[in-house]
Design an enzyme around this catalytic site. Structure first.
Site, PDB file in Angstrom:
ATOM      1  CE  LYS A  52      -4.005   1.992   2.425  1.00  0.00           C
ATOM      2  NZ  LYS A  52      -4.882   1.866   3.612  1.00  0.00           N
ATOM      3  CB  SER A 108      -8.105   3.996   2.596  1.00  0.00           C
ATOM      4  OG  SER A 108      -7.259   3.290   3.498  1.00  0.00           O
ATOM      5  CB  SER A 156      -8.417   1.066   5.367  1.00  0.00           C
ATOM      6  OG  SER A 156      -9.145   2.262   5.358  1.00  0.00           O
TER       7      SER A 156
END
Ligand code: GLN
Length: 500
Positions: free
Chosen positions: A83, A158, A182
């Site tokens: 990420k 997210s 997330s």
């Protein structure tokens, strides 16, 4: 021997085994995934940056170590998506924001370093909502990620990029971060597995902070065992993070292999179901709970009365911490600088940069947090929210006296359409209603797929929560349920996803 064309379908565990046995080279494995990314990522947009050269070099190093007779780690040669909120030396890290465009960190996050040291092959950086604020990845400054189940739908957020990369067979593993859901909510809506470890169980060093008291990095995978293997690699004490827990990583791999729930007390949280939950989500959840009972678990209902206030408390605490954390993006130290014409003052350059570099959601939360922390309102808003946080922790403590683990649907609905909730922040925030309590209390949570909702054919996730440092229980329950569901379905849920 596995053919390169099949390599992207294998689990991380099987890939590592094949690499260690010399049945396939790490370079072939990396190349197969890079090819897959070239073939599908234009449509999915899971990656913000693909590090082809770095990935192939890391894979070559694994092959060389094996050739030299070195013992390889349990995930050596396995590709992964990182990420874009975690630093990786020399590789762009944007956090999905324009304000960090062009920034190449000088150091590796501890998570990144541990991955590299164990021979995991980092393919690149995955897309995300700006600074991890959002539930759909639509707040990325670089355009949304698309759900591999239906490209018109959101992949969650997210960490939608990490979940979509795993679901689209672009990588068997990914790293996400979970401040309010997330990792778990994207896992739920993409039919994958995602785990938020106990707060402090995985180092936050090099994880660009959203809300420091809530942020936690964790694994994204297609199977529970793969998630456990990754958890073990990234977990454990780190002196660089003052909130890191100085205790061994819970025995997560052993628990995933044990996959047995006999005698375990499973608590269904009354406040995390019913009104507001999609009918098909509730139905698949209820069926999974019945299955747990068939497998020998003892199912009880528990009540956590203060969960009703969790969302409100979170959306005061998170903006407060984020307004402070994001103050460092001032156009002076990192990335973007706007308005530096030699005439404007430093304050003007800072405000011009921040106005140009931050998107709407980041600005909304900075304003909200600054307001909640201001002298006249601190007690009424931030102070009250902290008191609610204590009450929620108390609810968990009481519930864990009645049950060893707690379960709920991970998200109230399946994947919604891109654009559907973008104009309505409150509707977007409601996606986190079931995942936020765990972050407020610092406890671990796991989401795993339990079927497709009958009304739309999209994946449904079940969330398991456990007490602090009892992360192994998540894997025990997750793996037991996964095995039983696989028996029932005859093949993994992701095989039902339309092939891209
Ligand atoms: N969707 C939540 C938010 O917008 C959770 C974010 C996260 O876990 N990083 O704050």
């Amino acid at each position: 021997m596995a053919q390169p064309a099949d390599l992207t379908r294998l689990t991380a565990h099987d890939l590592a085994t094949a690499v260690a046995a010399g049945e396939v080279s790490a370079v072939e494995v990396a190349q197969a995934h890079l090819d897959r990314i070239s073939a599908v990522d234009e449509a999915v947009h899971a990656f913000l940056h693909v590090d082809t050269d770095g990935a192939l070099a890391a894979a070559r190093a694994v092959d060389a170590a094996r050739a030299a007779g070195e013992r390889l780690g349990p995930l050596a040669g396995v590709p992964l998506g990182l990420k874009d909120v975690l630093t990786m030396q020399g590789v762009p890290t944007t956090c999905g924001s324009r304000i960090l465009e062009g920034w190449r960190p000088a150091y590796d996050a501890t998570v990144t370093r541990r991955l590299k040291e164990s021979g995991v092959v980092i393919l690149g950086k995955t897309n995300m909502d700006e600074f991890a604020m959002g539930s759909s990845t639509e707040h990325s400054a670089y355009g949304p990620t698309h759900n591999p189940w239906d490209l018109e739908r959101i992949p969650g957020g997210s960490g939608g990029g990490s979940a979509a990369a795993v679901a689209a067979f672009e990588a068997p593993l990914a790293i996400g971060t979970d401040t309010g859901g997330s990792i778990r909510q994207p896992a739920a809506v993409t039919g994958t597995v995602g785990v938020k470890p106990t707060y402090g169980g995985v180092s936050r060093y090099g994880l660009v902070a959203l809300a420091s008291s809530l942020d936690q990095a964790g694994p994204c995978a297609r199977t529970v065992l793969d998630a456990a293997l990754l958890h073990e690699v990234i977990g454990g004490h780190d002196p660089h993070d003052s909130t890191s827990i100085d205790a061994p990583v819970p025995p997560v791999v052993e628990a995933a292999r044990r996959a047995d729930v006999r005698g375990l007390r499973v608590g269904v949280v009354r406040e995390l179901s019913g009104a507001g939950y999609q009918v098909g989500v509730q139905q698949r959840f209820d069926e999974a709970v019945a299955l747990l009972e068939e497998l020998g678990a003892e199912v009880v209902e528990v009540s956590c009365p203060h969960f009703t206030y969790a969302l409100a408390a979170y959306y005061l605490i998170l903006p407060s911490e984020c307004s402070s954390n994001l103050a460092r993006f001032d156009g002076i130290r990192y990335g973007l600088r706007a308005g530096d014409d030699g005439v404007r003052s430093v304050e003007e350059v800072m405000s011009t940069t921040r106005a140009a570099g931050f998107g709407d959601e980041a600005i909304r939360r900075i304003i909200l947090g600054t307001y909640a922390l201001s002298a006249g309102y601190y007690d009424a808003y931030y102070g009250s929210a902290q008191k609610v946080r204590t009450l929620i922790t108390g609810d968990f403590r009481a519930a864990f006296e009645q049950a060893d683990v707690l379960v709920s649907p991970t998200a109230p609905t399946t994947a919604f359409r891109l654009g559907e909730k973008l104009a309505d922040p409150l509707a977007m925030y409601l996606n986190d209603v079931a995942t936020i309590p765990a972050n407020l209390a610092g406890i671990p949570g796991l989401s795993l797929p339990v079927g497709l909702a009958p009304e739309d054919g999209l994946p449904v996730g079940l969330q398991v929560m456990a007490p602090v440092l009892a992360d192994d229980r998540l894997y025990r329950v997750g793996a037991a349920l996964e095995t039983a569901l696989l028996d029932r379905w005859g093949r993994p849920l992701l095989e039902e996803a339309p092939s891209l």
